[in-house]
Scaffold this motif. Structure first.
Motif, mmCIF file in Angstrom:
data_model
loop_
_atom_site.group_PDB
_atom_site.id
_atom_site.type_symbol
_atom_site.label_atom_id
_atom_site.label_comp_id
_atom_site.label_asym_id
_atom_site.label_seq_id
_atom_site.Cartn_x
_atom_site.Cartn_y
_atom_site.Cartn_z
ATOM 1 N N MET A 44 0.933 -1.227 0.051
ATOM 2 C CA MET A 44 0.041 -0.078 0.079
ATOM 3 C C MET A 44 0.818 1.328 0.030
ATOM 4 S SD MET A 44 -2.978 -1.252 -0.207
ATOM 5 C CE MET A 44 -4.036 0.108 0.030
ATOM 6 N N GLY A 45 2.204 1.026 0.082
ATOM 7 C CA GLY A 45 3.104 2.315 -0.068
ATOM 8 C C GLY A 45 2.822 3.183 1.483
ATOM 9 N N GLU A 46 2.669 2.667 2.451
ATOM 10 C CA GLU A 46 2.436 3.457 3.740
ATOM 11 C C GLU A 46 3.810 3.215 4.413
ATOM 12 O OE1 GLU A 46 -0.844 2.522 6.150
ATOM 13 O OE2 GLU A 46 -2.223 2.135 4.479
ATOM 14 N N GLN A 47 4.893 4.132 3.996
ATOM 15 C CA GLN A 47 6.144 4.126 4.256
ATOM 16 C C GLN A 47 6.320 4.457 5.802
ATOM 17 O OE1 GLN A 47 8.580 2.969 2.522
ATOM 18 N NE2 GLN A 47 7.184 2.535 0.656
ATOM 19 N N ILE A 48 5.483 5.730 6.096
ATOM 20 C CA ILE A 48 5.680 5.980 7.565
ATOM 21 C C ILE A 48 5.190 4.995 8.616
ATOM 22 C CG2 ILE A 48 5.050 7.974 9.146
ATOM 23 C CD1 ILE A 48 4.385 9.705 6.609
ATOM 24 N N VAL A 49 4.064 4.409 8.537
ATOM 25 C CA VAL A 49 3.825 3.585 9.284
ATOM 26 C C VAL A 49 4.688 2.338 9.423
ATOM 27 C CG1 VAL A 49 1.839 2.099 10.014
ATOM 28 C CG2 VAL A 49 1.398 4.206 8.825
ATOM 29 N N LEU A 60 7.834 2.221 8.650
ATOM 30 C CA LEU A 60 9.149 2.802 9.186
ATOM 31 C C LEU A 60 8.975 2.670 10.868
ATOM 32 C CD1 LEU A 60 10.411 5.703 7.308
ATOM 33 C CD2 LEU A 60 11.807 3.496 7.585
ATOM 34 N N GLU A 61 7.948 3.360 11.082
ATOM 35 C CA GLU A 61 7.438 3.061 12.769
ATOM 36 C C GLU A 61 7.446 1.782 13.350
ATOM 37 O OE1 GLU A 61 4.103 5.398 13.484
ATOM 38 O OE2 GLU A 61 4.815 7.313 12.839
ATOM 39 N N LEU A 62 6.729 0.810 12.594
ATOM 40 C CA LEU A 62 7.042 -0.456 12.929
ATOM 41 C C LEU A 62 8.322 -0.925 13.037
ATOM 42 C CD1 LEU A 62 5.263 -3.095 13.734
ATOM 43 C CD2 LEU A 62 4.867 -3.355 11.292
ATOM 44 N N LEU A 63 9.230 -0.810 12.034
ATOM 45 C CA LEU A 63 10.312 -1.455 11.955
ATOM 46 C C LEU A 63 11.144 -1.000 13.248
ATOM 47 C CD1 LEU A 63 11.133 -1.478 8.161
ATOM 48 C CD2 LEU A 63 10.498 -3.571 9.608
ATOM 49 N N ARG A 64 11.133 0.472 13.390
ATOM 50 C CA ARG A 64 11.661 0.679 14.611
ATOM 51 C C ARG A 64 11.371 0.241 15.978
ATOM 52 N NH1 ARG A 64 10.783 5.864 11.758
ATOM 53 N NH2 ARG A 64 12.818 6.514 10.666
ATOM 54 N N VAL A 65 9.973 -0.099 15.956
ATOM 55 C CA VAL A 65 9.662 -0.792 17.379
ATOM 56 C C VAL A 65 10.193 -2.080 17.540
ATOM 57 C CG1 VAL A 65 7.434 -1.608 18.411
ATOM 58 C CG2 VAL A 65 7.610 0.610 17.367
ATOM 59 N N LEU A 95 14.906 0.526 3.858
ATOM 60 C CA LEU A 95 13.607 1.553 3.190
ATOM 61 C C LEU A 95 13.849 2.871 3.206
ATOM 62 C CD1 LEU A 95 10.554 0.829 2.935
ATOM 63 C CD2 LEU A 95 10.221 1.433 5.110
ATOM 64 N N GLN A 96 14.574 3.513 3.960
ATOM 65 C CA GLN A 96 14.884 5.124 3.776
ATOM 66 C C GLN A 96 16.023 5.061 2.291
ATOM 67 O OE1 GLN A 96 16.748 6.125 7.297
ATOM 68 N NE2 GLN A 96 14.726 6.967 8.049
ATOM 69 N N TYR A 97 16.560 4.048 2.179
ATOM 70 C CA TYR A 97 17.709 4.173 1.022
ATOM 71 C C TYR A 97 16.732 3.948 -0.234
ATOM 72 C CZ TYR A 97 20.591 2.134 -2.834
ATOM 73 O OH TYR A 97 21.382 1.834 -3.888
ATOM 74 N N LYS A 98 15.702 3.255 -0.133
ATOM 75 C CA LYS A 98 14.752 2.929 -1.397
ATOM 76 C C LYS A 98 14.057 4.265 -1.835
ATOM 77 C CE LYS A 98 11.059 -0.224 -2.940
ATOM 78 N NZ LYS A 98 10.158 -1.232 -2.529
ATOM 79 N N GLU A 99 14.028 5.333 -0.819
ATOM 80 C CA GLU A 99 13.364 6.676 -1.251
ATOM 81 C C GLU A 99 13.855 7.282 -2.539
ATOM 82 O OE1 GLU A 99 12.475 8.833 2.172
ATOM 83 O OE2 GLU A 99 11.097 7.388 3.085
ATOM 84 N N HIS A 100 15.311 7.051 -2.694
ATOM 85 C CA HIS A 100 15.996 7.620 -3.617
ATOM 86 C C HIS A 100 15.422 7.432 -5.198
ATOM 87 C CE1 HIS A 100 17.843 3.721 -4.791
ATOM 88 N NE2 HIS A 100 18.171 4.256 -5.948
#
Length: 491
Positions: free
Chosen positions: A233-238, A240-245, A255-260
Motif C-alpha cells: 500500500m506504500g504506507e512508508q511512515i507507518v 518505518l515506525e513499525l520496523l523501529r519498534v 527502506l529509507q535508501y529506497k526513497e532515492h
C-alpha cells in the motif's frame, strides 16, 4: 326492376370507394353513416363470439368478479396504506374451482359496448384511467436467514469461517481488545491470507499504533502479513515506525535508501545518497550504497564534460559516433562500456578512464575484458582488440591469453562483422581440434582447415574438403601440392 336499381344505387353510395354521383348529399354525413354501419357489423360479430364463451369470471378468492363482496374487498385493498404489509400477499386458491381461460374482468365485447361485463357500468375510457394504487404483485419480504448475517452474535471461529466462504460479516461487534485478538488468532489459525489481511485492516482502524505494534510482536505470521500489506500500500511512515519498534534497524535503513527512486533530479539524488551513508546498514549493504553514491557522482562529472565537448565539436569521437542517451543513473557495466567507447585511451588518473573505473569499483577481470572487447569491436578498433590479448612474460616474450575461451572471442568478433583475417587469427588459437575445424569451416577460414588436416595426416578428409573449395582457387592449388608431397598419411 325498380327495386334492383335502388339496391344498386345504395351499393354504389355506401361503398368505401364512392362512385361519381350528381346527388347533393353532404359528404361528411355520408362518411358518418358508413362508419356507423362498420361498427354495428363488428359489434354483432363480437356479441356472437361473446355469447359462445360466456363464462363466469371469478377472483383469486373464488368470488364472482363484479359482485358486491368483490367490490368491497377491492376498495379496501386500494385504500390500505403502502407500508402495511402484514396481510399482504397472494390469497389461497381453491383448487376445486375451475377457472376459465380468460381471467380478466373485461371482455372484448364490453370494450365496444362501453360497460363492464360483470354488471358494472364503467365506461371504456374509465376502465383505463383507473390508476389506483393496487398491489397486484406485492413485494416479498427477505427471508430471516439473510438478516442473520448482520444481526447474529457470531463467535470468532464462526466469523472466520464465514469470511473464508465469502459471506458478508460485520467485524464491528468485536469491540474489546480481547475479542479482537481472539479474532486475529482465529484468522491466523485458518491459514487464509485474505482473511488475515482483512482482520488486520480492521485492527489498524480500531486500535492505536502502539497497541497494535505491541500485540503483533508476539504474532510472527500476522506481523509478516501486516508488513507486506504496508509495503504494498506504500504506507512508508507507518512501516518505518513499525520496523523501529521491532528493532530492525537495517530494514529501516534499506527502506529509507529506497526513497532515492522517487528523486528525479540527479544532484538532489546524489545529496540524498550521501546522507544515507550514515545509516546503520550491514557491511555488505553499506559497500553497495557507497559505490552507488560514488558512481552517480562520477556520472554527473562525465556527463557535464562530454556534453560540453559534444556541443563544442572538439572531440572527433562524438562526431563519428554521436551519443544516443545520457549516462546519468545508468548501471556500472553500462558506464564502463560508455567509457570504453569514448574514453578508452585516457590515463588512469581521470574519472572517465576505464582502468580507473575498473580499479575503483573492483570489477572482475573477465567482466572488464568482455565489456572492453565488445566496445572496441563495435568501433572496429582491431588493434585495441589485439592489445587486450597480448601479454608479456618475465623474459619479455609476448603471448596471447584470454580469460575466456577463444571460441567465445570468435563468436563475439563475428557478431561485430570482423573480417576473415581477424577471425582466422583467433580461430587458430582454439586448442580443441574438432572445435577449431568446425569454427574454421563455419567462418570460411580455409587455410586453417587445410593446415589442420595436414598436421593430422588425414588424406581422406583433405580430399573431401577439396570438393568444397572453388576449383582453381589458391586453396585448391594448395591442397593439390600437399597431396603430391611425400607425406606419410594415416589413410
Amino acid at each position: 326492376m325498380m327495386k334492383a336499381k335502388a339496391d344498386e344505387d345504395e351499393y354504389w353510395n355506401s361503398s368505401k370507394f364512392k362512385a361519381f354521383t350528381f346527388d347533393d348529399e353532404d359528404d361528411d354525413f355520408t362518411k358518418l353513416k358508413e362508419s356507423k354501419k362498420a361498427v354495428n357489423s363488428i359489434r354483432s360479430l363480437v356479441e356472437e363470439e361473446d355469447d359462445e364463451d360466456d363464462v363466469e369470471k371469478v377472483s383469486w378468492s373464488g368470488e364472482p368478479v363484479g359482485s358486491i363482496s368483490w367490490s368491497v374487498k377491492e376498495t379496501a385493498s386500494s385504500l390500505r396504506p403502502a407500508g402495511d404489509s402484514r396481510e399482504q400477499g397472494f390469497p389461497k386458491i381453491n383448487t376445486t374451482l375451475s377457472l376459465p381461460k380468460n381471467n380478466s374482468g373485461y371482455s372484448l365485447s364490453s370494450l365496444f359496448k362501453g360497460r363492464a361485463k360483470a354488471g358494472g357500468f364503467q365506461s371504456f375510457s374509465d376502465s383505463f384511467s383507473d390508476t389506483t394504487g393496487r398491489n397486484y404483485a406485492p413485494e416479498l419480504r427477505k427471508p430471516k436467514s439473510e438478516y442473520k448475517d448482520y444481526i447474529s452474535d457470531w463467535s470468532p471461529e464462526e466469523t472466520v469461517k464465514r469470511m473464508q466462504q465469502g459471506k458478508v460479516v460485520s467485524l464491528e461487534r468485536f469491540r474489546s481488545l480481547q475479542d479482537k485478538l481472539l479474532l486475529l488468532d482465529q484468522a491466523v489459525s485458518g491459514h487464509d491470507g485474505n482473511v488475515i489481511t482483512a482482520v488486520l485492516i480492521y485492527l489498524k482502524k480500531s486500535l492505536s499504533k502502539e497497541v497494535l505494534f505491541r500485540e503483533l510482536v508476539a504474532r510472527e505470521t500476522a506481523l509478516r502479513h501486516y508488513i507486506h500489506y504496508l509495503t504494498e500500500m506504500g504506507e512508508q511512515i507507518v512501516l518505518l515506525e513499525l520496523l523501529r519498534v521491532l528493532g530492525r534497524v537495517e530494514d529501516v535503513a534499506l527502506l529509507q535508501y529506497k526513497e532515492h527512486l522517487s528523486i528525479k533530479d540527479e544532484n538532489k539524488r546524489r545529496d540524498f545518497l550521501k546522507s544515507c551513508l550514515s545509516l546503520p546498514f550491514s557491511p555488505e549493504d553499506a559497500s553497495h550504497v557507497q559505490d552507488h553514491y560514488t558512481l552517480l557522482e562520477r556520472q554527473i562529472i562525465i556527463e557535464a564534460n562530454d556534453k560540453q565537448a559534444e556541443s563544442s565539436g572538439q572531440a572527433d569521437i562524438f562526431k563519428k559516433y554521436p551519443r544516443k542517451a545520457s549516462i546519468l543513473n545508468m548501471p556500472l557495466i553500462t558506464t564502463l562500456y560508455y567509457c570504453c567507447v569514448y574514453h578508452y585511451t585516457e590515463p588512469e588518473g581521470t574519472y572517465s578512464s576505464p582502468a580507473n573505473i575498473r580499479k575503483t569499483f573492483r570489477i572482475a577481470e573477465k567482466q572488464y575484458f568482455l565489456t572492453a572487447l565488445g566496445a572496441r569491436a563495435k568501433l572496429k578498433a582491431w588493434s585495441d582488440v589485439e592489445a587486450l590479448f597480448t601479454t608479456k612474460n618475465w623474459l619479455g616474450y609476448t603471448k596471447k591469453r584470454s580469460p575466456i575461451g577463444f571460441h567465445r572471442v570468435v563468436d563475439l568478433l563475428q557478431k561485430n562483422n570482423a573480417p576473415v583475417q581477424v577471425l582466422q587469427e583467433y580461430v587458430n588459437l582454439v586448442e580443441d581440434m574438432e572445435l577449431k575445424i568446425s569454427l574454421a569451416q563455419k567462418h570460411k577460414c580455409h587455410d586453417i582447415v587445410i593446415n589442420t588436416y595436414r598436421d593430422l595426416k588425414d588424406r581422406q578428409q583433405l580430399l573431401g574438403y577439396q570438393g568444397k573449395v572453388v576449383r582453381g582457387s589458391a586453396e585448391d592449388r594448395k591442397i593439390e601440392e600437399l597431396l603430391k608431397n611425400s607425406i606419410r598419411w594415416k589413410n
